[in-house]
Write a protein that holds these residues in place. Structure first.
Motif, PDB file in Angstrom:
ATOM      1  N   SER A 358      -8.274   6.897  -1.266  1.00 52.57           N
ATOM      2  CA  SER A 358      -8.565   8.304  -1.574  1.00 52.57           C
ATOM      3  C   SER A 358      -7.379   8.965  -2.264  1.00 52.57           C
ATOM      4  CB  SER A 358      -8.914   9.049  -0.282  1.00 52.57           C
ATOM      5  OG  SER A 358      -9.128  10.421  -0.530  1.00 52.57           O
ATOM      6  N   ALA A 359      -6.166   8.635  -1.809  1.00 51.13           N
ATOM      7  CA  ALA A 359      -4.965   9.201  -2.426  1.00 51.13           C
ATOM      8  C   ALA A 359      -4.800   8.714  -3.866  1.00 51.13           C
ATOM      9  CB  ALA A 359      -3.735   8.845  -1.595  1.00 51.13           C
ATOM     10  N   PHE A 360      -5.182   7.466  -4.131  1.00 41.16           N
ATOM     11  CA  PHE A 360      -5.145   6.947  -5.501  1.00 41.16           C
ATOM     12  C   PHE A 360      -6.135   7.701  -6.388  1.00 41.16           C
ATOM     13  CE2 PHE A 360      -7.321   3.840  -8.390  1.00 41.16           C
ATOM     14  CZ  PHE A 360      -6.346   3.811  -9.377  1.00 41.16           C
ATOM     15  N   VAL A 361      -7.340   7.892  -5.886  1.00 39.87           N
ATOM     16  CA  VAL A 361      -8.375   8.564  -6.671  1.00 39.87           C
ATOM     17  C   VAL A 361      -7.967  10.006  -7.014  1.00 39.87           C
ATOM     18  CG1 VAL A 361     -10.751   9.436  -6.572  1.00 39.87           C
ATOM     19  CG2 VAL A 361     -10.247   7.110  -5.826  1.00 39.87           C
ATOM     20  N   THR A 362      -7.250  10.670  -6.090  1.00 39.55           N
ATOM     21  CA  THR A 362      -6.837  12.065  -6.310  1.00 39.55           C
ATOM     22  C   THR A 362      -5.473  12.179  -6.976  1.00 39.55           C
ATOM     23  OG1 THR A 362      -5.987  12.149  -4.036  1.00 39.55           O
ATOM     24  CG2 THR A 362      -8.228  12.950  -4.409  1.00 39.55           C
ATOM     25  N   GLY A 363      -4.884  11.040  -7.380  1.00 39.08           N
ATOM     26  CA  GLY A 363      -3.643  11.076  -8.122  1.00 39.08           C
ATOM     27  C   GLY A 363      -2.378  11.131  -7.303  1.00 39.08           C
ATOM     28  N   HIS A 364      -2.487  10.890  -5.989  1.00 37.19           N
ATOM     29  CA  HIS A 364      -1.313  10.944  -5.125  1.00 37.19           C
ATOM     30  C   HIS A 364      -0.603   9.596  -4.987  1.00 37.19           C
ATOM     31  CE1 HIS A 364      -3.410  14.642  -4.047  1.00 37.19           C
ATOM     32  NE2 HIS A 364      -2.283  15.083  -3.520  1.00 37.19           N
ATOM     33  N   TRP A 400      -4.653   7.512  13.847  1.00 40.48           N
ATOM     34  CA  TRP A 400      -3.212   7.308  13.660  1.00 40.48           C
ATOM     35  C   TRP A 400      -2.947   6.689  12.289  1.00 40.48           C
ATOM     36  CZ3 TRP A 400      -0.576   2.824  12.595  1.00 40.48           C
ATOM     37  CH2 TRP A 400       0.816   2.927  12.590  1.00 40.48           C
ATOM     38  N   ALA A 401      -3.739   5.681  11.920  1.00 45.50           N
ATOM     39  CA  ALA A 401      -3.542   4.994  10.636  1.00 45.50           C
ATOM     40  C   ALA A 401      -3.758   5.940   9.461  1.00 45.50           C
ATOM     41  CB  ALA A 401      -4.493   3.800  10.531  1.00 45.50           C
ATOM     42  N   ARG A 402      -4.770   6.764   9.534  1.00 47.73           N
ATOM     43  CA  ARG A 402      -5.048   7.703   8.449  1.00 47.73           C
ATOM     44  C   ARG A 402      -3.914   8.724   8.319  1.00 47.73           C
ATOM     45  NH1 ARG A 402     -10.301   6.757   6.984  1.00 47.73           N
ATOM     46  NH2 ARG A 402     -11.584   5.819   8.624  1.00 47.73           N
ATOM     47  N   SER A 403      -3.459   9.218   9.457  1.00 44.63           N
ATOM     48  CA  SER A 403      -2.370  10.204   9.443  1.00 44.63           C
ATOM     49  C   SER A 403      -1.096   9.601   8.854  1.00 44.63           C
ATOM     50  CB  SER A 403      -2.116  10.712  10.869  1.00 44.63           C
ATOM     51  OG  SER A 403      -1.016  11.588  10.901  1.00 44.63           O
ATOM     52  N   ARG A 404      -0.782   8.370   9.278  1.00 44.46           N
ATOM     53  CA  ARG A 404       0.421   7.712   8.773  1.00 44.46           C
ATOM     54  C   ARG A 404       0.294   7.433   7.272  1.00 44.46           C
ATOM     55  NH1 ARG A 404       5.288   7.715   8.271  1.00 44.46           N
ATOM     56  NH2 ARG A 404       6.434   5.760   8.126  1.00 44.46           N
ATOM     57  N   ALA A 405      -0.881   7.004   6.822  1.00 42.49           N
ATOM     58  CA  ALA A 405      -1.096   6.745   5.395  1.00 42.49           C
ATOM     59  C   ALA A 405      -0.962   8.031   4.581  1.00 42.49           C
ATOM     60  CB  ALA A 405      -2.468   6.119   5.180  1.00 42.49           C
ATOM     61  N   ARG A 406      -1.466   9.142   5.112  1.00 43.40           N
ATOM     62  CA  ARG A 406      -1.327  10.427   4.406  1.00 43.40           C
ATOM     63  C   ARG A 406       0.142  10.828   4.285  1.00 43.40           C
ATOM     64  NH1 ARG A 406      -6.130  11.827   7.277  1.00 43.40           N
ATOM     65  NH2 ARG A 406      -4.901  12.776   8.950  1.00 43.40           N
ATOM     66  N   GLU A 407       0.897  10.615   5.362  1.00 48.67           N
ATOM     67  CA  GLU A 407       2.332  10.939   5.327  1.00 48.67           C
ATOM     68  C   GLU A 407       3.046  10.114   4.250  1.00 48.67           C
ATOM     69  OE1 GLU A 407       3.859  10.182   9.184  1.00 48.67           O
ATOM     70  OE2 GLU A 407       2.693  11.756  10.166  1.00 48.67           O
ATOM     71  N   LEU A 408       2.737   8.842   4.197  1.00 43.92           N
ATOM     72  CA  LEU A 408       3.374   7.972   3.213  1.00 43.92           C
ATOM     73  C   LEU A 408       2.974   8.362   1.791  1.00 43.92           C
ATOM     74  CD1 LEU A 408       2.894   4.581   5.079  1.00 43.92           C
ATOM     75  CD2 LEU A 408       5.083   5.696   4.604  1.00 43.92           C
ATOM     76  N   ALA A 409       1.706   8.715   1.589  1.00 43.30           N
ATOM     77  CA  ALA A 409       1.247   9.130   0.259  1.00 43.30           C
ATOM     78  C   ALA A 409       1.917  10.415  -0.156  1.00 43.30           C
ATOM     79  CB  ALA A 409      -0.276   9.281   0.259  1.00 43.30           C
ATOM     80  N   ALA A 410       2.039  11.352   0.772  1.00 43.41           N
ATOM     81  CA  ALA A 410       2.693  12.627   0.449  1.00 43.41           C
ATOM     82  C   ALA A 410       4.148  12.407   0.103  1.00 43.41           C
ATOM     83  CB  ALA A 410       2.559  13.591   1.621  1.00 43.41           C
ATOM     84  N   GLY A 411       4.806  11.491   0.820  1.00 44.94           N
ATOM     85  CA  GLY A 411       6.204  11.184   0.531  1.00 44.94           C
ATOM     86  C   GLY A 411       6.383  10.576  -0.837  1.00 44.94           C
ATOM     87  N   ARG A 412       5.450   9.712  -1.231  1.00 47.57           N
ATOM     88  CA  ARG A 412       5.571   9.080  -2.544  1.00 47.57           C
ATOM     89  C   ARG A 412       5.349  10.087  -3.663  1.00 47.57           C
ATOM     90  NH1 ARG A 412       3.464   4.298   0.046  1.00 47.57           N
ATOM     91  NH2 ARG A 412       5.123   2.750  -0.043  1.00 47.57           N
ATOM     92  N   LYS A 413       4.423  11.014  -3.458  1.00 45.75           N
ATOM     93  CA  LYS A 413       4.179  11.996  -4.501  1.00 45.75           C
ATOM     94  C   LYS A 413       5.393  12.910  -4.696  1.00 45.75           C
ATOM     95  CE  LYS A 413       0.929  15.407  -6.225  1.00 45.75           C
ATOM     96  NZ  LYS A 413      -0.132  16.377  -5.926  1.00 45.75           N
ATOM     97  N   ALA A 414       6.129  13.151  -3.569  1.00 42.74           N
ATOM     98  CA  ALA A 414       7.284  14.027  -3.639  1.00 42.74           C
ATOM     99  C   ALA A 414       8.483  13.357  -4.300  1.00 42.74           C
ATOM    100  CB  ALA A 414       7.661  14.481  -2.224  1.00 42.74           C
ATOM    101  N   GLU A 415       8.470  12.008  -4.409  1.00 44.11           N
ATOM    102  CA  GLU A 415       9.614  11.292  -4.974  1.00 44.11           C
ATOM    103  C   GLU A 415       9.786  11.553  -6.475  1.00 44.11           C
ATOM    104  OE1 GLU A 415       8.899   7.222  -4.017  1.00 44.11           O
ATOM    105  OE2 GLU A 415       9.406   7.464  -1.893  1.00 44.11           O
TER     106      GLU A 415
END
Length: 415
Positions: A358-364, A400-415
């Motif tokens: 989902s994060a890939f599809v939305t550009g994150h 837990w897995a979804r939350s952790r994946a969202r955190e990692l995606a948000a971190g990558r977008k911020a890089e």
């Protein structure tokens, strides 16, 4: 003992099989209805379930197949479906009172109510993602044959699903697992040496890892041989889908992960193979058409004539096989590791992937970061290695897995 074996008890040809179709407006559901349309008298649709995002398509299905009950997961879609039913009736030229309005069930538990209140010979679960787990368990509880297109529910549910399933009750719809089931028919499971799952390789076969960094969503959706829903198509591009199928094969057939191989077969003609202890290999081959495994799942173990064009051999052709490039596409070995570890890790593999996709599809996320994210979530999942005792534990692991994946995606977008 495997969850799948050759159950040869069948109904008489004069007695149509009743079918519930869950996910009726999706790719699997619409193709299942095409099979049923082309075989009048062989099947009868006892009910339909859909999310509710396409009320016009659902209404057309309900009226064409004279369905007595329809379930819609989106509670707010009830009025839209009712209006669509009346509009479809007018389009078909029905006067008031000339058609029977199906009973409408709405809300997040509507599909469960449909399963419990509408007895059927077969329940086809074509719901997307792990939200299909509750319907899978509910269908098994009724004793109906479960035609399982929703592999994620078996992967997430694991031992809970297997304990609920009676021998022969669980029939796969995935082309690869249907192929394996067909190759195993009439053979002793003790004679099985290895299962061989074939993969098309997706649209990026042959590319190196560095070449995948800038691929777009549209490129990931351009599958070379199959026409599938968006999630399955992108999962095929990352080879996550083959990782999920590896776990599914282990659960369905009771074969250890060390005895399940994955090979790339770009032509998508051989859908899977079984190698036996005497050195022989049996393969199931057919054109890349989902109607064959769908029809097999509805009539298992019998075949439905004329479902798809047959292969022809009057012209030269090549069927090629090659190893998976695990460096560029690590999803398969990541799944093997998660499945071997067991516990809730297969559910975490699937849930983390759904979020990363989902994060890939939305550009994150970039394309290679989908599987990278899944791997990082699994690496942090030590507390989820125990076998789940109930559904709540599985859902907690997924959350837990979804939350952790969202955190990692948000971190990558911020890089």
């Amino acid at each position: 003992m495997s969850a799948m074996h050759a159950d040869t008890d069948t109904q008489s040809d004069a007695d149509p099989r009743t079918v519930l179709i869950l996910g009726s407006t999706g790719s699997i559901g619409t193709q299942a209805l095409e099979v049923i349309r082309d075989n009048p008298g062989r099947f009868r649709v006892a009910g339909l379930a859909a999310g509710g995002s396409d009320p016009a398509a659902l209404a057309a299905q309900a009226l064409e197949f004279e369905v007595p009950v329809v379930a819609v997961a989106k509670g707010t879609a009830t009025e839209d479906v009712q209006l669509a039913l009346y509009a479809e009736a007018q389009k078909r030229g029905y006067a008031s009172g000339e058609f029977r309005m199906p009973r409408l069930l709405a809300g997040p538990d509507a599909v469960l109510e449909l399963i419990e209140s509408s007895p059927a010979d077969v329940v086809l679960n074509g719901v997307d993602g792990s939200r299909g787990l509750r319907p899978t368990l509910a269908a098994l509880e009724t004793g109906a044959q479960l035609a399982l297109a929703n592999k994620e529910s078996l992967i997430a549910g694991g031992s809970l699903v297997l304990r609920k399933a009676a021998p022969g009750q669980l029939v796969p719809v995935d082309s690869e697992h249907s192929a394996l089931a067909q190759c195993l028919l009439g053979n002793d499971e003790d004679d099985v040496d290895r299962l061989v799952l074939t993969a098309s390789g997706g649209p990026f076969r042959g590319r190196g890892r560095a070449e995948l960094a800038e691929v777009t969503v549209q490129e990931a959706l351009a599958h070379p041989t199959w026409s599938m829903g968006n999630v399955v198509t992108i999962n095929s591009a990352t080879l996550v889908n083959k990782g999920l199928e590896l776990i599914e094969a282990h659960l369905l057939f009771g074969i250890d992960y060390s005895r399940i191989d994955v090979v790339v077969h770009p032509q998508s003609i051989v859908h899977s193979m079984v190698t036996y202890t005497d050195g022989g290999t049996i393969a199931q081959a057919s054109p890349p058409n989902m109607k064959i495994p769908i029809a097999m799942s509805l009539e298992w173990p019998r075949r439905v004539p004329g479902v798809a064009p047959r292969l022809t051999f009057d012209a030269a052709q090549e069927w090629t096989f090659e190893p998976v490039d695990d460096e560029t596409f690590p999803a398969v070995e990541l799944a093997r590791s998660a499945g071997t570890a067991g516990g809730c890790l297969p559910a975490i593999y699937n849930a983390a992937n759904e979020e990363a996709l989902s994060a890939f599809v939305t550009g994150h996320l970039r394309f290679p970061e989908i599987v990278q994210t899944v791997g990082e979530v699994l690496a942090a999942a030590d507390q989820w290695r125990a076998e789940p005792s109930d559904l709540d534990e599985i859902f907690a692991a997924e959350d837990w897995a979804r939350s952790r994946a969202r955190e990692l995606a948000a971190g990558r977008k911020a890089e």
